[in-house]
Design a protein around this motif. Sequence first.
Motif, PDB file in Angstrom:
ATOM      1  N   LEU A 137      32.226  -2.460-111.034  1.00  0.00           N
ATOM      2  CA  LEU A 137      32.103  -2.636-109.585  1.00  0.00           C
ATOM      3  C   LEU A 137      31.440  -3.967-109.238  1.00  0.00           C
ATOM      4  N   THR A 138      31.925  -4.575-108.169  1.00  0.00           N
ATOM      5  CA  THR A 138      31.295  -5.784-107.642  1.00  0.00           C
ATOM      6  C   THR A 138      30.755  -5.568-106.237  1.00  0.00           C
ATOM      7  N   TRP A 139      30.987  -4.420-105.669  1.00  0.00           N
ATOM      8  CA  TRP A 139      30.660  -4.138-104.262  1.00  0.00           C
ATOM      9  C   TRP A 139      30.063  -2.741-104.153  1.00  0.00           C
ATOM     10  N   THR A 140      29.061  -2.592-103.290  1.00  0.00           N
ATOM     11  CA  THR A 140      28.556  -1.275-102.954  1.00  0.00           C
ATOM     12  C   THR A 140      28.883  -0.979-101.497  1.00  0.00           C
ATOM     13  N   ALA A 141      29.353   0.214-101.229  1.00  0.00           N
ATOM     14  CA  ALA A 141      29.692   0.589 -99.851  1.00  0.00           C
ATOM     15  C   ALA A 141      28.443   0.756 -99.007  1.00  0.00           C
ATOM     16  N   ASN A 142      27.332   1.153 -99.643  1.00  0.00           N
ATOM     17  CA  ASN A 142      26.096   1.425 -98.911  1.00  0.00           C
ATOM     18  C   ASN A 142      25.124   0.274 -99.134  1.00  0.00           C
ATOM     19  N   GLY A 143      25.441  -0.871 -98.508  1.00  0.00           N
ATOM     20  CA  GLY A 143      24.675  -2.078 -98.791  1.00  0.00           C
ATOM     21  C   GLY A 143      24.127  -2.793 -97.579  1.00  0.00           C
ATOM     22  N   VAL A 144      24.006  -4.110 -97.685  1.00  0.00           N
ATOM     23  CA  VAL A 144      23.305  -4.915 -96.697  1.00  0.00           C
ATOM     24  C   VAL A 144      24.146  -5.209 -95.447  1.00  0.00           C
ATOM     25  N   ASP A 145      25.452  -4.983 -95.527  1.00  0.00           N
ATOM     26  CA  ASP A 145      26.315  -5.379 -94.404  1.00  0.00           C
ATOM     27  C   ASP A 145      25.984  -4.662 -93.103  1.00  0.00           C
ATOM     28  N   LYS A 146      25.325  -3.528 -93.160  1.00  0.00           N
ATOM     29  CA  LYS A 146      24.985  -2.790 -91.943  1.00  0.00           C
ATOM     30  C   LYS A 146      23.898  -3.475 -91.109  1.00  0.00           C
ATOM     31  N   TYR A 147      23.242  -4.506 -91.679  1.00  0.00           N
ATOM     32  CA  TYR A 147      22.135  -5.152 -90.974  1.00  0.00           C
ATOM     33  C   TYR A 147      22.506  -6.521 -90.399  1.00  0.00           C
ATOM     34  N   HIS A 148      23.760  -6.914 -90.525  1.00  0.00           N
ATOM     35  CA  HIS A 148      24.141  -8.214 -89.944  1.00  0.00           C
ATOM     36  C   HIS A 148      25.591  -8.197 -89.509  1.00  0.00           C
TER      37      HIS A 148
END
Length: 261
Positions: free
Chosen positions: A250-261
Amino acid sequence: MKNSLIISTYNWPEALALVLKSLKNQTVLPDEVIIADDGSTDETKLLIENFKKESTFPVSHVWHEDVGFTKAIILNKAIAKTEGDYIIQVDGDCIMHSNFIEDHLTFASKNCYLYGSRVNIQKPYLDALYKNQQVQFSPFSKGIKKRTRAIYSPFLSQFYKSNHQFSKKFRGCNTSYFKSDFIEVNGYNEDFKGWGREDSELALRFFNKGLKSRRLRYRGIVYHIYHHEKSKSRLELNNNIELTTIKEKLTWTANGVDKYH
């Protein structure tokens, strides 16, 4: 290139005070400091407020309510607020060598993350450490173990090159990377709760993404203050998350930092 120093902490102002003191001694100061606070009480808040008043660089305190060990979440929240291109990361129980920030910036390079050495300060030395407010050490200092890690040698450090491999010596308490690389893997996986594996799993996704790594041996040193081991009640669950990252590359987590920006 603007850099941001992230310091993670939780309810240990005595240790954080020494980390902040070591920050004042840096040969190169950060462009900004963000303290990622996993739910500390007002004593830590007061310490940070006082530090802000005497700092020549911006200091931010990113805090959320104490709901248990959620380091991955608070680090994502803190890093999302950074303005720097380059992230340098240290824990609030790790006193920084005076060249710590300079060393990380010296070896910063695209598509590569860095990790440095950690010298352990032993339990019997804690009283003297706090009494003397000590933030400077050498390989011959009292109260430390793994003394070879305390050797500072720019000459010897040059023999450690970047490579494309994952090292079990990686520690999130002493690492740095470009923010853009962090965003591309979606930061820390917030499925991690409790102690263990949130840092190494991030590094594994960096590795799976094709990033190189470089060990800052003999440079980029921190001195880790002894503390009792944290609960490992969720370690098996956290291990399973990491094993999935390894197995599925995996290179990506669905539950990550994108929710904050």
